[in-house]
Scaffold this motif. Structure first.
Motif, PDB file in Angstrom:
ATOM      1  N   HIS A 197      -6.030   3.302  -0.340  1.00  0.00           N
ATOM      2  CA  HIS A 197      -5.413   3.804   0.740  1.00  0.00           C
ATOM      3  C   HIS A 197      -6.241   3.461   1.993  1.00  0.00           C
ATOM      4  N   ASN A 223       0.979  -1.239   0.065  1.00  0.00           N
ATOM      5  CA  ASN A 223      -0.207   0.033  -0.008  1.00  0.00           C
ATOM      6  C   ASN A 223       0.870   1.287   0.164  1.00  0.00           C
ATOM      7  N   SER A 278      -0.836  15.590  -1.160  1.00  0.00           N
ATOM      8  CA  SER A 278      -1.823  15.827  -0.462  1.00  0.00           C
ATOM      9  C   SER A 278      -3.136  16.516  -1.689  1.00  0.00           C
ATOM     10  N   ASN A 313       1.809   4.806   0.116  1.00  0.00           N
ATOM     11  CA  ASN A 313       1.322   6.163   0.938  1.00  0.00           C
ATOM     12  C   ASN A 313       1.434   7.314  -0.408  1.00  0.00           C
ATOM     13  N   GLU A 354      -3.471  11.453   8.495  1.00  0.00           N
ATOM     14  CA  GLU A 354      -2.408  10.460   8.478  1.00  0.00           C
ATOM     15  C   GLU A 354      -2.664   9.454   7.656  1.00  0.00           C
ATOM     16  N   GLU A 355      -1.755   8.914   6.723  1.00  0.00           N
ATOM     17  CA  GLU A 355      -2.025   7.815   6.112  1.00  0.00           C
ATOM     18  C   GLU A 355      -1.197   6.412   6.751  1.00  0.00           C
ATOM     19  N   GLU A 385       3.303  10.809   1.453  1.00  0.00           N
ATOM     20  CA  GLU A 385       4.500  10.764   2.425  1.00  0.00           C
ATOM     21  C   GLU A 385       5.580  11.496   1.576  1.00  0.00           C
ATOM     22  N   PHE A 415      -6.560   5.697   5.908  1.00  0.00           N
ATOM     23  CA  PHE A 415      -6.250   7.149   6.356  1.00  0.00           C
ATOM     24  C   PHE A 415      -6.963   7.088   7.755  1.00  0.00           C
ATOM     25  N   PHE A 421     -11.841  11.373  -0.451  1.00  0.00           N
ATOM     26  CA  PHE A 421     -10.463  10.576  -0.325  1.00  0.00           C
ATOM     27  C   PHE A 421     -10.039   9.709  -1.418  1.00  0.00           C
TER      28      PHE A 421
END
Length: 277
Positions: A173, A106, A155, A108, A275-276, A111, A175, A169
């Protein structure tokens, strides 16, 4: 003709011997590679290198697991390229029809240098609505509005809908969202509870209520508890809203107001931390 004959011999050898050795006369596995003896030659295996936009997006099932090195991330993060967001070794997962970063299933999206975060903030104060009759058996919804997203470069894959209350979103992912809420004005002691609500067919994975008292609360029975939720978008994109439902009170409307951003007040402000996981 000589080159064709040599190639034919090599093919015959491959067919006769299922184990192939490179710099190794007695291979122990299907492909056995030893380092070369010359000091002026680099040691290693060099896989095909290409930008993500040149990757095939319709590989046959028998090519499941093919490995390449991506030199540039995909310009359009959709379909089989939806997780190709950085340089690195990627393998093709035929079951999911996706190129996945080797060693990390996965990827991110927000990041950078180990920092995984985004901040969603709001502008101006938000006056909470109360039940018209102030009956403590009724309540009204207050879906907070949001105006800006800040954070690491990716982002911007998170978005705010035109209604300014819905945050969307991207697919693929996991979150965690935490609401940092401040009350900046109240004409009577009171409190605000908050909760995240899914606006998609998929429910929230984890969700906890938030609780916040005004700074003139007469009863020292609480403090601050942040509303938190975890959403899993691996199967589909998701949208959420933050609700601050207000119940009626026998003592009447408290005129509670929620804070805006840090530029408006350095001590009392409101934002979401993403936050991921």
């Amino acid at each position: 003709m000589k080159n064709v004959f040599i190639a034919f011999l090599l093919l015959c050898c491959c067919n006769l011997n299922a184990q192939i050795g490179i710099n190794e006369r007695e291979p122990k596995v299907s492909l056995h590679i030893n380092k070369q003896t010359s000091d002026d030659q680099a040691v290693g295996v060099l896989f095909p290198r290409l930008p993500a936009d040149q990757l095939s997006t319709r590989l046959a099932g028998e090519l499941d697991g093919v490995l390449v090195y991506v030199t540039e991330p995909a310009s359009n993060l959709t379909g089989a390229l939806r997780e190709v967001v950085q340089r690195g070794y990627y393998y093709y997962d035929a079951n999911s029809n996706i190129w996945s970063l080797l060693g990390r299933r996965n990827t991110n999206i927000i990041e950078e240098d180990g920092l995984i975060y985004a901040k969603i903030s709001r502008n101006g104060r938000y006056a909470l609505k109360y039940p018209s009759n102030n009956n403590n058996t009724n309540f009204v919804d207050n879906f907070l509005t949001w105006h800006a997203i800040q954070g690491t470069p990716k982002s911007n894959l998170i978005s705010i809908d035109a209604d300014q209350t819905t945050i969307r979103f991207p697919k693929g992912h996991l979150f965690k969202i935490t609401a940092m809420i401040s009350i900046v004005s109240a004409n009577k002691p009171g409190y605000v509870v908050t909760r995240f609500e899914s606006q998609s067919s998929k429910p929230l994975e984890v969700s906890s209520w938030g609780y916040l008292e005004t700074n003139n609360e007469a009863y020292q029975d609480g403090g601050v508890a942040h509303a938190t939720t975890v959403i899993d978008t691996h199967s589909q994109e998701m949208a959420i809203r933050l609700n601050a439902p207000v119940y009626g009170h026998r003592s009447g409307n408290r005129f509670l107001e929620i804070a805006g951003n840090e530029n408006e007040d350095p001590y009392y402000y409101t934002h979401l931390i993403i936050e991921e996981l």
